[in-house]
Scaffold this active site. Sequence first.
Site, PDB file in Angstrom:
ATOM      1  N   GLU A   1      -0.125   2.364  -5.397  1.00 52.78           N
ATOM      2  CA  GLU A   1      -1.365   3.110  -5.151  1.00 52.78           C
ATOM      3  C   GLU A   1      -1.065   4.361  -4.323  1.00 52.78           C
ATOM      4  OE1 GLU A   1      -4.842   0.951  -3.438  1.00 52.78           O
ATOM      5  OE2 GLU A   1      -4.951   2.596  -2.009  1.00 52.78           O
TER       6      GLU A   1
ATOM      7  N   SER B   1      -3.023  -0.556   1.320  1.00 49.19           N
ATOM      8  CA  SER B   1      -2.344  -1.287   0.233  1.00 49.19           C
ATOM      9  C   SER B   1      -1.324  -0.356  -0.406  1.00 49.19           C
ATOM     10  CB  SER B   1      -3.339  -1.696  -0.857  1.00 49.19           C
ATOM     11  OG  SER B   1      -4.321  -2.551  -0.341  1.00 49.19           O
TER      12      SER B   1
ATOM     13  N   ARG C   1      -9.509   2.283  -8.578  1.00 50.32           N
ATOM     14  CA  ARG C   1      -8.542   3.225  -7.963  1.00 50.32           C
ATOM     15  C   ARG C   1      -8.236   4.378  -8.924  1.00 50.32           C
ATOM     16  NH1 ARG C   1     -10.089   0.356  -4.433  1.00 50.32           N
ATOM     17  NH2 ARG C   1      -8.850  -0.674  -2.820  1.00 50.32           N
TER      18      ARG C   1
END
Length: 348
Positions: A327, A232, A163
């Site tokens: 995130e 998420s 990520r």
Amino acid sequence: MQIYLNENLSAYHTFGIEQHCQVLVIVNTVAELIDVYRRPEWESLPKLMLGKGSNVLFTEFYEGVVIVNRLQGIDVREDSDHYFLHVQGGEDWPELVKWSISQQMPGLENLAMIPGCAGSAPIQNIGAYGVEFQDVCEYVDYLCLNTFQVIRLNRAECLFGYRDSIFKHQLYQQAVVVGIGLKLAREWQPHREYGPLQQLASDCSPTEIFECICDVRTRKLPNPELTGNAGSFFKNPVLSGEQFQSLKAHYPDVVSYPTPQGVKVAAGWLIDQCGLKGFQIGGAAIHAQQALVLINKEDATASDVIQLAEHVYRCVYEKYGVALEHEVRFIGRHREVYLSMLIKEQQS
Ligand code: FAD
Ligand code: EPU
């Protein structure tokens, strides 16, 4: 270029929360993009590049220019070993994946149904079911906001991680991704190591993997067109061996995966074991099938989502001593903000 003033952003981000911005422009060419950054009347305003808004939360009115990426076009070249796709940044990622499979150009199937634009994929190095964007990336083209030249980075130069990429660090706020280059091997190898894919036969086809992933994702994840969400909400924390051993000693069932950087722990498991599935604050709730996903259940406000995120952060920290990082990118009035900043502001 289309220009809208005081525009409601709810249709431009997948949380679907009502929030406005001072100016919204939709750009179709790189020349229009450069024009937006050079216009004297917008020079002093902050600017935010947006794809499909599937990884953002607008925490308040955005006093700046939101630029919606609609650069379109796909070019294909091939040689005896590979297909080479040059994809403009505003192309829709899930449509690209579906189209590539239908054209017998396999390689993107594990990354099916990840909402967003092609140009956003390198920002956080999107990943799912054992494959990351970096595995198919040949290069990324970005517009340098200092020189207004388009610069090409090869895969190694993008400094991809979990990520993560150079666009979140050295090139933060200095680059707009305008195109990506994908390299897909003709000699295709299935990636079926991850959970439900293991049940597929070793000679399965790309279409079978694509369909299996679409099926799993449809069952597990809320469809943003029906229930607002941004996937998420937190990243899976990566712990040092020592931190992990101490966690495991107290919670032997903790779900984890070894990685070269440390042990990745399933944040969904940590949140779930706090008993938080379905927990709700205002109109925001924790998804009942996947505890890592926060949803806009009933006309949630940004403040509901922030309060819920704080609650999750605190519960996980108090129970396991693990600090979750979000995130989802939080966009405040003038700039990006972080949950930790918002918590501190509240306390002072
Ligand atoms: P946006 O949300 O519009 O932007 C995200 C960030 O990138 C913002 O900070 C924005 O300013 C910046 N940005 C956008 N475009 C550019 C550009 N051209 N140049 C520079 N900066 C830019 N992610 C995964 O990795 N794996 C998953 O499996 C996954 N599943 C998801 C499932 C659902 C249901 C949802 C809603 C989200 C999921 N996500 C997943 C998150 C999301 O799909 C990805 O982060 C996606 O790449 C975001 O694309 P976007 O165009 O919507 O980006
Ligand atoms: N789990 C629970 N309870 C839950 C959720 C998960 O116990 O409520 C446990 C399960 O044991 C499960 C494990 O956690 O086996 C992992 O869950 P899952 O396979 O659903 O994946 P994840 O770790 O929650 C990550 C990515 C997803 C990606 C999937 C599939 C992150 C932050 N998330 O989720 O990406 O689609 O793996 O590869 O890495 C996103 O980034 O937005 C996203 C959706």
